[in-house]
Each structure stands twice: as C-alpha cells, then as structure tokens.
Design a protein around this motif. Structure first.
Motif, short mmCIF file in Angstrom:
data_model
loop_
_atom_site.label_atom_id
_atom_site.label_comp_id
_atom_site.label_asym_id
_atom_site.label_seq_id
_atom_site.Cartn_x
_atom_site.Cartn_y
_atom_site.Cartn_z
N GLY A 69 40.76 122.16 45.49
CA GLY A 69 39.60 122.60 44.70
C GLY A 69 39.76 122.22 43.23
O GLY A 69 38.84 121.72 42.60
N GLY A 70 40.95 122.47 42.70
CA GLY A 70 41.23 122.08 41.31
C GLY A 70 41.20 120.57 41.14
O GLY A 70 40.72 120.05 40.13
N HIS A 117 43.17 114.26 33.39
CA HIS A 117 43.44 115.68 33.11
C HIS A 117 42.21 116.45 32.68
O HIS A 117 42.22 117.67 32.62
CB HIS A 117 44.53 115.82 32.05
CG HIS A 117 45.85 115.28 32.50
ND1 HIS A 117 46.89 115.05 31.63
CD2 HIS A 117 46.30 114.92 33.72
CE1 HIS A 117 47.92 114.55 32.31
NE2 HIS A 117 47.58 114.47 33.58
C1 LIG Z 1 53.62 118.94 35.86
C2 LIG Z 1 52.20 118.57 36.02
C3 LIG Z 1 51.89 117.29 36.44
C4 LIG Z 1 50.57 116.91 36.60
N1 LIG Z 1 50.28 115.64 37.05
C5 LIG Z 1 49.02 115.28 37.23
C6 LIG Z 1 48.70 113.97 37.72
O1 LIG Z 1 49.57 113.16 38.01
N2 LIG Z 1 47.39 113.64 37.85
C7 LIG Z 1 46.40 114.53 37.57
O2 LIG Z 1 45.25 114.19 37.73
N3 LIG Z 1 46.67 115.76 37.11
C8 LIG Z 1 47.93 116.16 36.94
N4 LIG Z 1 48.20 117.42 36.47
C9 LIG Z 1 47.08 118.33 36.12
C10 LIG Z 1 46.62 119.31 37.21
O3 LIG Z 1 47.63 119.52 38.16
C11 LIG Z 1 45.37 118.82 37.90
O4 LIG Z 1 44.31 118.80 36.98
C12 LIG Z 1 44.94 119.67 39.10
O5 LIG Z 1 43.82 119.03 39.71
C13 LIG Z 1 44.56 121.08 38.76
O6 LIG Z 1 44.49 121.83 39.96
P1 LIG Z 1 44.65 123.42 39.94
O7 LIG Z 1 44.50 123.90 41.33
O8 LIG Z 1 45.90 123.78 39.26
O9 LIG Z 1 43.38 123.81 39.08
P2 LIG Z 1 43.28 124.85 37.88
O10 LIG Z 1 44.17 124.48 36.78
O11 LIG Z 1 43.36 126.22 38.39
O12 LIG Z 1 41.79 124.58 37.42
C14 LIG Z 1 41.42 123.39 36.81
C15 LIG Z 1 39.93 123.39 36.55
O13 LIG Z 1 39.25 123.36 37.77
C16 LIG Z 1 38.38 124.45 37.90
N5 LIG Z 1 38.45 124.84 39.30
C17 LIG Z 1 39.53 125.17 40.02
N6 LIG Z 1 39.20 125.42 41.29
C18 LIG Z 1 37.87 125.23 41.40
C19 LIG Z 1 36.93 125.33 42.45
N7 LIG Z 1 37.27 125.65 43.68
N8 LIG Z 1 35.63 125.07 42.17
C20 LIG Z 1 35.24 124.72 40.94
N9 LIG Z 1 36.09 124.61 39.92
C21 LIG Z 1 37.39 124.87 40.13
C22 LIG Z 1 38.86 125.46 36.92
O14 LIG Z 1 37.81 126.27 36.47
C23 LIG Z 1 39.41 124.60 35.82
O15 LIG Z 1 38.39 124.20 34.98
C24 LIG Z 1 49.53 117.83 36.30
C25 LIG Z 1 49.85 119.11 35.87
C26 LIG Z 1 51.15 119.49 35.73
C27 LIG Z 1 51.45 120.87 35.28
#
Ligand SMILES: Cc1cc2nc3c(=O)[nH]c(=O)nc-3n(C[C@H](O)[C@H](O)[C@H](O)COP(=O)(O)OP(=O)(O)OC[C@H]3O[C@@H](n4cnc5c(N)ncnc54)[C@H](O)[C@@H]3O)c2cc1C
Lengths: 493, 442
Positions: A148-149, A424
């Motif tokens: 979802g994220g 991101h």
């Molecule tokens: C160590 C590390 C490495 C990373 N590497 C990458 C990488 O290689 N590539 C990359 O793209 N990103 C990376 N990220 C960033 C992050 O992991 C991604 O953006 C990921 O998609 C976020 O998912 P989450 O479940 O943690 O979402 P969250 O952080 O909980 O939410 C992110 C956003 O999505 C929204 N959201 C969450 N769930 C839903 C839903 N079901 N419906 C509507 N909106 C929703 C939230 O409101 C928020 O705006 C990294 C992060 C870290 C900490």
C-alpha cells in the motif's frame, strides 16, 4: 456494552467502536509517540489517534466518520516513507493498514496477485518464489514496507531499471475515497480500462487522493539466469562514463548501481561488509538477467566497457552467496550511514544519465560549501541519485545545514533537466523544491485534481504542493522541532 | 452556421494560421467546418483560447487515422490538425530519451531513431499515418506489448495545452520521476478531451540485436491443446516479446494458412533468440505446423501487414458498400483464447469477415469486422455479451458515425465516472475539446 477507554474524547470513543474495541486504537500520548514521524525524522507531529481497521468496510466507516466530523485523517503503512508523507502535521487520525495484510489471491496463469495494502513487499515474492514467480519492484526497504505504501509513493528499487517501478506493475485497485465511498478500478487486473487512467493517477499520489485497500499486481516469471558484476574505479568520472557506455552499448541491465567513497566507507563499517578496497573512488554493481544463453555475451561486453574506462578491478559473482552478499551490502546502504554519522538525510534527485559526472561534481561542491560530508549510493542506470547528507543533529545548526545541502543537491538535479524525486516522493520534505520543476500553473493543474478526489482536503492535507505561506511555516517548524529533539536527547543522556 | 463567415472570422482572428474550409464529409464524423493547421505552439494556444472564449467546439486530430474512434457528431466548428506540427525537438541519444512534436508520424520517429540503433518500444497500428500524439492520446498498442509495455510505460513527459491556453508540462525528461501527481498517466488515453499534446517525451530502448517470429498453426478443434501450450510457454523461462493468437481469417491473410495460429516473437541478443526458438521447436505440439520468420524483409512484411489490418480514418471506407469496424477488447490473459475463438464463430454464423488477434500475455485483443451493417452491429452486440461474461470490456476503435451513434463505443459507465467528469470539468469546463468523444459522454 460501552468500551472501556481512558478518554472522554467522543471522537475517539466512536472510532473505537468502529474498529471494534480498545485493541484496535491508540490514543494515549505515550502510545502515539511512535507515530509522530515516519522515515523522515527531522519533522515530528503528534496524531490525534491511530486506528487499526481489519477490512475495507472499517476503513470506509472510519473515513466517513472523519469526513462528516471534519477530522483530518491519513493512511499509514509501515512508516518507512522518507519524505514525511505519513506525518500527521494536522493532528490527523492515522489509519494504519498494517492489520490488513492478507495475500488474497494468486493467479499464476494470468500472472497476477491480489494483496491487502498492509502486505509487506518482500512477502509477496517469498510467497510465490517456489513456483518460479516474483514481484518486481524491490525498494531497499522491501523486507518491511507495505505494498500500500509502495503504491502511494510509486516506489522504485534497484531492479526497476529493466522492469519498471511500482506503477508499471499495478493492475487494479480498491480505494476508499475521502468521502468514504468504496470504488474498484480494474479489480480483475485487465489493463487499459476505458476512461481516464485513474490507476496511474492514484499510484504515486502519496496518499492524498484516496486510501488503497486492495491491490492487484502483476507478477513475473523468474529470469532463467542472472550474473552480477562488481567493478571498482579510481575516478568517479570513469565509473559514470562506464554507466553511460553500458547503456549505449544496447544492454539493458536488470540493475546498475553506484556507490562513492564515503558510501563505501559506510557500508564497510556496517553489518554487511564485503571487503571493498578502502581507497577506490567508486564502485558499480551491475546485474544482467534473462535467458541464460544470452547472458555471457552481455557480461563480456560490460567487462570490456569497464576496462575501456580504466577499471581497477572487476569481478563476476561466483555463486548465489556471493551475489547475495553484494546485494545485502548495497541494500542496507542507507542504514549503514549510521555507522559513520549520528544522522543522515537521504535525497532523491534524478538526472539524465549523461549528466552524471557533472552533477556528482556539483554535489561535491555543495558538500564543501556547507561543510558536511555527502555520500552517494544510487541507481545510476536510471540517473536516480541518493545523496546522503551526513550530519549531527546535536550540533547547533547542523540540521539546517543538512536541509540546505539537500535542497542544493536537488537544485543541481533540476538545473540539468532532472527531477527532485525519483522514488521517495515529495511529502512535506520537498514541497518547496516542487518549484524547481513546476511553475504555478502546473502546480495548480495538479491541485485541481486533488480537489476532484479530496474536495474537503481532510485526507493528508498540506503535503506535496507548496502554497506560498505554508512551506515557509513548515521549514520554520522543522528548525524548531529539530531543536526540540536535541533537548530530548540531552534529557536522556 | 454560415461557414464562409466563420472562416473569415477565423482568418481575422489568426491571420498567420493555415486553414481551409472542410472539403468532403466522410462517413466517420469528427469533422470540423474549418480545418486549421498550426505550425507553432503559439498558434495552437491562440486557437484554443479563441474557441474557449467564443463558445466554439474543436475536434483535435493528428493525421486522422483514428477519425472513426469515438464521438457522436458529424462535425465540430474547428478541426485542429497537428499534421503540420512535426519534428524531433530533442534526442538525448546517450540518455535514451527523445522529445518529439505531436504531429510526427510514428514511422518517421522510428526511422529517425533507427539511425541510432534505438526505438520507441511501442507497436501501434498504422505507423505510417498514426501521429505520435494520436498514439498516446488513444493509448494504442500492438502485439509486442507483452515485452514492451504500453504507452504508459514509454511516455515520460508531455507538453499539453489546456483549452484556456495554459501550457502544462507533466513528467519530465528523466526515466524515473515521482514529483507531484503522475499527470502523464491521466493524459495518456484521454482521447484529446483534456488538452492538445504538443510534445511527447519518450524513453527509448536499444534496437534488438536479433528478432525472430515463430508461427505455429493448430488443427481445427484443438483448443485445449492451444491453451495448454500457451500456459506452458507462459510458465517457462522464455521471454517472448509477443505471444499473439491469430484467428484463421487473419492467419490466412498473413501467412496463407487458414488455421488458428500463435505468433511467438523474440527480440534479444542472437544467442538468446536462437535458443528460445529452438526451445519452441522442441515443444511443438503434435499435428501442428511450424514456420520461422528470420530475415528482416520477411519480418517487416509480417508485422507491417498485421499493423495495417484494421480500418483507419485516413483511407476512409466510403468507396466500399461494406461496413468496417474495429474493436479493442480487454480480458484476462488466457481469456483471449475465448474471445478470438468466439469471434471466429461469429464470423461463421453471420455473413461477414472477422480478422482477429489477441495477446495471451497481456489480454488485449483486436477484432476487425467487415460486412453488411446489420451483421457488423449484431456481431458487436454479441461480442459485448461474451466479453461481459468474461468480465472484460469492449471499446469500438473504429466504426462509421451512424453506427457509433447507435452503440455504446466505450461500454458501460463505471461507478466512479463522477471522478472522470470532475477531472474533465476542472480542465475543460466549456467542453471545447472533442465533445462527447469519450467514456460516459465526456
Ligand atoms: C532504509 C530505507 C530504504 C528505502 N529504500 C527505498 C527504495 O529503494 N526505493 C523506494 O522507492 N523507497 C525506498 N524507501 C522509502 C519507503 O520505504 C517507500 O516509500 C515505501 O513505499 C513506503 O512504504 P510504507 O509502507 O512504509 O509507507 P508509509 O511510510 O507508511 O507511508 C508512505 C505514504 O503512503 C501513504 N500510504 C500508506 N499506505 C497507504 C494506503 N494503503 N493508501 C493510501 N496511502 C497510503 C501514507 O499516507 C504516506 O503518505 C526506503 C526507506 C528506508 C527507510
């Protein structure tokens, strides 16, 4: 029977009823602390409450309740987002989707799977790998972030060079709109549904247009073979030219990653060192996959390109363990910075590949100008840079300097025709920088779309788009909160 | 309307813009009393602003190959043709990206890129007529979609003029970009109802070092075998760029075999292509015939024929008495087998010709119908029912205006149509552009 809650707040009582009980809601200050930020930790804000719905109907009921009582709300997955998208800057009710984590359906013949939003990215591949299938988008955080994220951020990953980012793999969505209405778009996963491409619009909308409650994704067959190459360069520019040369040779690697000297220092000091030489300027991690019969030819060509670009040493992974070690070293790269710096700020600019040498040089200058070290670990093949600004938030003024350096890096990307974020998202972090790439009318064209979906702007308001007064406020607040966290640290030490 | 007065009004409003009074009316509709041929973006802006302020309606057109796609009107006030807005704007050979003016034909673009051993990975119908803007606006794709993806995977940036003259850039020049909403996606496939594309930026791929097509024709009544064989390929390590299922009428035209035929194509380095072709040869089911297209000329001619099998709006169909229609059908991957088979059966039960093909790896089919008007209409109705049971959709990509006025070109309204209407009314509140040409009368 009325629920026993330690609060008199009528909204919280009502929300608790919707999710059926006190175990599915957090509202006490000490419980909420863990939700005051996501992976972007510079800015913090307390939510009103956190609710944990178990199904779409509960999500819809929560949303309806919030909408009719004008309570701001937002969705949250694993909270690994790096741009502050899940930070409740308006004291939102956080709708956490981590309990909606079922793998609903797998249809191998038609190559699709249906998951709930809280399903963790890597689990999908793990669930289907025995049958020879996988889910392609592989953010480095895949072991914990939710699909979802991923949809909300349109997440990318190392292997997106060949296979595309999240949006290229989303076939259908079930969404709860900000008024509580549930819609299903292409839930059978059939492409090109008639009408405007709402799937495409929702993917990457950073949780501002609706809450995704079910996702149909494309799954792929595992490639027959893979080969991974590690190449060490004495000059960053040689490494950068090698990147361009590989692509111009007509090879589409599955992944083409780069790390510079400071990044290498970090990963070697952290949990997954592989013994990279300490004195090299840059390394490339290159993976080619596909039909086994065609791989050697491509590897040979890659080795030749590297030699032409004065590679010091280049080697091909001898077995799966070695390959896995190289990837673990790369994929834990951000966190590894913790081994050499108390804090780091990840940036996420994108540039046309050919500008790599020029922009890396500019980032170097930025580092000197602000007096902070900047490591670079990035997806070189698609020009997606991740400058990691190393700083110490306990030192007065360093957080501001880090933010300034981050902005300057993004400016450098925008100046060569690039973008301020490749995977991101904008969140609250890069709202102001949106102006580096879009003019006022273009920003308005986008907020007009938000008004269609989210007319009351109760869902995740104040994100992505700068509004003249607002962004200055946030930057000011950021300064203020970083001072606060300094105080917090002092208290504990 | 007195056309003479109107055109002189337009001449005064924009003296430098090339324009003419409409000549003949063809039976496809989507015409304009006056045709204008802007050569610059400024001219396009001026024309749109004028129409928006004066309550005029505009039909947007590239080269007209999709004139029979959507729309319920004989004519609008102005037909804005982009056929003279052509050329490469910027080619980043090292970055593998190109920016091109929207009126450039798909073929011109590919020819330009082939000098650099690069290509846009799309294979739309009628490349010699189809403008890149039109391909993107109609979201056209072909059999190679399995390996290539579709417009939404290839487009990285757009420049679009809104009806009020505002120039909007979406996306950019880089292959990965999540700054703001992904507006590209919304504009792709919007059928010219949101704005006029002036420039399209695409990501490119290297031309494959080698290509082969394996054709396997099946004897009658072997549907289970075909299904099993297709599943076996999809479940193998092979990476076909297309796995296209052709009905007997189409196979007859393309390769002279009146049999259900699978066209399996590979593009890669030589060793990989050869290896996969060999694998298919080894897997060949009993009682099928197999042939391989290897040399460039054979391949070119096979694909060119396939890409020009559908009716198009440039050549028109006034001459023939027969009615021609083209349908795009979307279903789950393997349901393509049912659609193509039933299409063939409908040909046999009605007096018309159905040439049809569909991708077993992506679920998109194209069916071309040619025959008496009643038969064409009746087959369309039948197909809609069949596809409805498969939970898919039918879009009429080409049909004469009179037929389009009777049948629903875009199928049923989705429950979330109000969101699309909301988008349209934010961007084009006066319904200046391509009125009623899209889903739900948008
Ligand atoms: C160590 C590390 C490495 C990373 N590497 C990458 C990488 O290689 N590539 C990359 O793209 N990103 C990376 N990220 C960033 C992050 O992991 C991604 O953006 C990921 O998609 C976020 O998912 P989450 O479940 O943690 O979402 P969250 O952080 O909980 O939410 C992110 C956003 O999505 C929204 N959201 C969450 N769930 C839903 C839903 N079901 N419906 C509507 N909106 C929703 C939230 O409101 C928020 O705006 C990294 C992060 C870290 C900490």
């Amino acid at each position: 029977m009325p629920l026993k809650l330690k609060t008199k707040d009528k909204h919280i009582k009502k929300l608790a009823e919707i999710v059926n009980g006190p175990k599915s809601i957090l509202y006490l200050k000490e419980d909420l602390l863990a939700y005051d930020c996501d992976g972007f930790t510079i800015h913090r804000h307390m939510p009103k409450a956190v609710v944990f719905p178990k199904n779409t109907e509960e999500v819809a009921a929560i949303v309806k309740y919030c909408a009719s009582h004008n309570l701001p709300f937002l969705a949250r997955g694993a909270g690994t987002g790096l741009s502050g998208g899940a930070i409740p800057i308006n004291e939102e009710v956080i709708i956490s989707l981590v309990r909606m984590k079922r793998l609903v359906h797998v249809d191998l013949e038609n190559r699709r799977a249906v998951v709930e939003p809280g399903f963790v990215n890597l689990k999908l591949t793990n669930s289907i790998s025995e049958k020879g299938y996988y889910y392609a988008p592989d953010p480095s955080s895949q072991y914990c972030c939710t699909i979802g994220g991923n949809v909300a951020e349109n997440a990318g990953g190392a292997h997106c060079l060949k296979y595309g980012v999240t949006t290229n793999h989303i076939l259908g969505l079930e969404v709860v709109l900000p008024n509580g209405e549930i819609i299903e778009i292409s839930s059978d996963g059939i492409p090109d549904a008639p009408g405007y491409d709402l799937l495409g619009l929702l993917t990457g909308s950073e949780g501002t247009l609706g809450i995704v409650t079910k996702i149909t994704v494309r799954i792929l067959k595992n490639p027959e073979a893979k080969q991974t190459v590690l190449a060490y360069f004495d000059k960053v520019s040689d490494g950068s030219y090698a990147v361009s040369d590989i692509i111009s040779a007509g090879i589409v690697p599955a992944a083409l990653e780069m790390m510079d000297k400071i990044a290498i220092e970090g990963v070697e000091a952290a949990s997954f060192p592989v013994g990279h030489p300490k004195d090299i300027a840059a390394l490339l991690l290159i993976e080619v996959d596909g039909i086994e019969a065609g791989i050697d030819e491509q590897i040979k060509e890659i080795l030749e390109v590297c030699k032409k670009r004065n590679v010091r040493e280049v080697k091909v992974a001898q077995n799966e363990q070695e390959r896995a070690r190289w990837w673990a070293n790369r994929k834990t790269g951000f966190g590894a910075m913790g081994a050499i710096s108390p804090d780091y700020l990840v940036q996420d600019g994108v540039i046309p590949r050919s500008k790599l040498p020029e922009v890396l040089e500019r980032i170097n200058q930025v580092s000197e100008e602000v007096g902070l070290r900047i490591a670079n670990i990035f997806h070189a093949g698609d020009g997606n840079l991740h400058p990691l600004v190393l700083f110490d938030s306990r030192k007065p003024g360093e957080t501001e300097k880090a933010l300034k350096a981050g902005t300057a890096c993004l400016k450098a990307c925008a100046d060569v025709g690039g973008s301020i974020t490749g995977e991101h998202g904008v969140g609250i972090e890069k709202m102001e920088e949106m102006r580096f790439v879009f003019n006022e009318e273009e920003i308005q064209a986008q907020t007009a779309i938000r008004e269609v979906f989210n007319p009351k702007n109760l869902l995740n308001a104040g994100k992505i788009f700068p509004s003249p007064g607002r962004c200055v406020e946030i930057k000011k607040e950021m300064k203020a909160t970083s001072v606060k966290s300094e105080e917090k640290l002092l208290e504990f030490s | 309307m007195v056309v003479k007065e109107f055109i002189s009004e337009l001449r005064t409003a924009f003296p430098d813009v090339e324009m003419e009074q409409a000549q003949t009316n063809c039976d496809l509709g989507n015409n304009g009393y006056v045709h204008v041929y802007p050569k610059s973006e400024d001219e396009i802006v001026t024309i749109l602003q004028y129409a928006n302020e004066h309550g005029k309606k505009i039909v947007v057109q590239g080269n007209g190959s999709k004139k029979g796609f959507g729309g319920e009107k004989e004519t609008a006030d102005i037909l804005l043709s982009l056929s003279k807005y052509k050329g490469i704007v910027e080619h980043g050979a090292g970055d593998m990206t190109v920016t091109v003016k929207s009126g450039t034909s798909f073929q011109e673009l590919q020819e330009f890129l082939s000098e650099y051993k690069q290509q846009v990975s799309l294979d739309p119908s009628w490349p010699k007529y189809a403008s890149i803007g039109g391909v993107i606006a109609s979201n056209d794709s072909g059999p190679k979609r399995l390996g290539y993806g579709s417009a939404r995977d290839a487009v990285i940036g757009l420049r679009i003029i809104y009806p009020d003259g505002t120039i909007i850039r979406s996306g950019g020049k880089v292959v990965k970009n999540v700054a703001g909403y992904d507006m590209n996606k919304m504009y792709i496939g919007s059928m010219g109802t949101l704005g006029v594309f002036t420039e399209v930026t695409l990501k490119l791929r290297p031309l494959p070092k080698k290509e082969s097509v394996v054709l396997i024709s099946f004897p009658e009544g072997s549907f289970e075998d075909i299904h099993a064989f297709a599943v076996k390929i999809l479940d193998s390590m092979m990476e076909p760029v297309s796995l296209e299922f052709l009905n007997p009428s189409l196979a007859q035209k393309l390769i002279g075999k009146k049999q259900f035929t699978l066209a399996i194509s590979f593009e890669d380095v030589e060793s990989s292509v050869d290896y996969q072709v060999k694998m298919i040869q080894d897997m060949k089911p009993d009682q099928t015939t197999l042939s391989i297209l290897l040399d460039n000329e054979e391949l070119q001619s096979f694909w060119n024929q396939l890409y020009s099998i559908s009716p198009n709006g440039v050549e028109g169909n006034l001459e023939t008495k027969e009615t021609e229609a083209c349908l795009k059908v979307g279903v789950k991957n393997l349901s393509v087998l049912n659609v193509i088979r039933d299409g063939q059966m409908l040909q046999d039960s009605h007096n018309l010709v159905v040439t049809a093909h569909g991708g077993l790896g992506h679920g998109i089919c194209q069916l071309n119908l040619k025959g008496a008007r009643e038969d064409v209409a009746s087959v369309i109705t039948n197909l809609c029912q069949i596809v409805g049971r498969l939970k898919g959709y039918v879009i009429i990509k080409h049909a004469p205006l009179s037929l389009r006025q009777e049948i629903n070109v875009w199928g049923d309204k989705p429950t979330y149509l109000f969101l699309m209407e909301g988008i349209k009314s934010k961007i084009d509140p006066n319904h200046v552009l391509n009125e009623k040409r899209f889903l739900g009368g948008i």
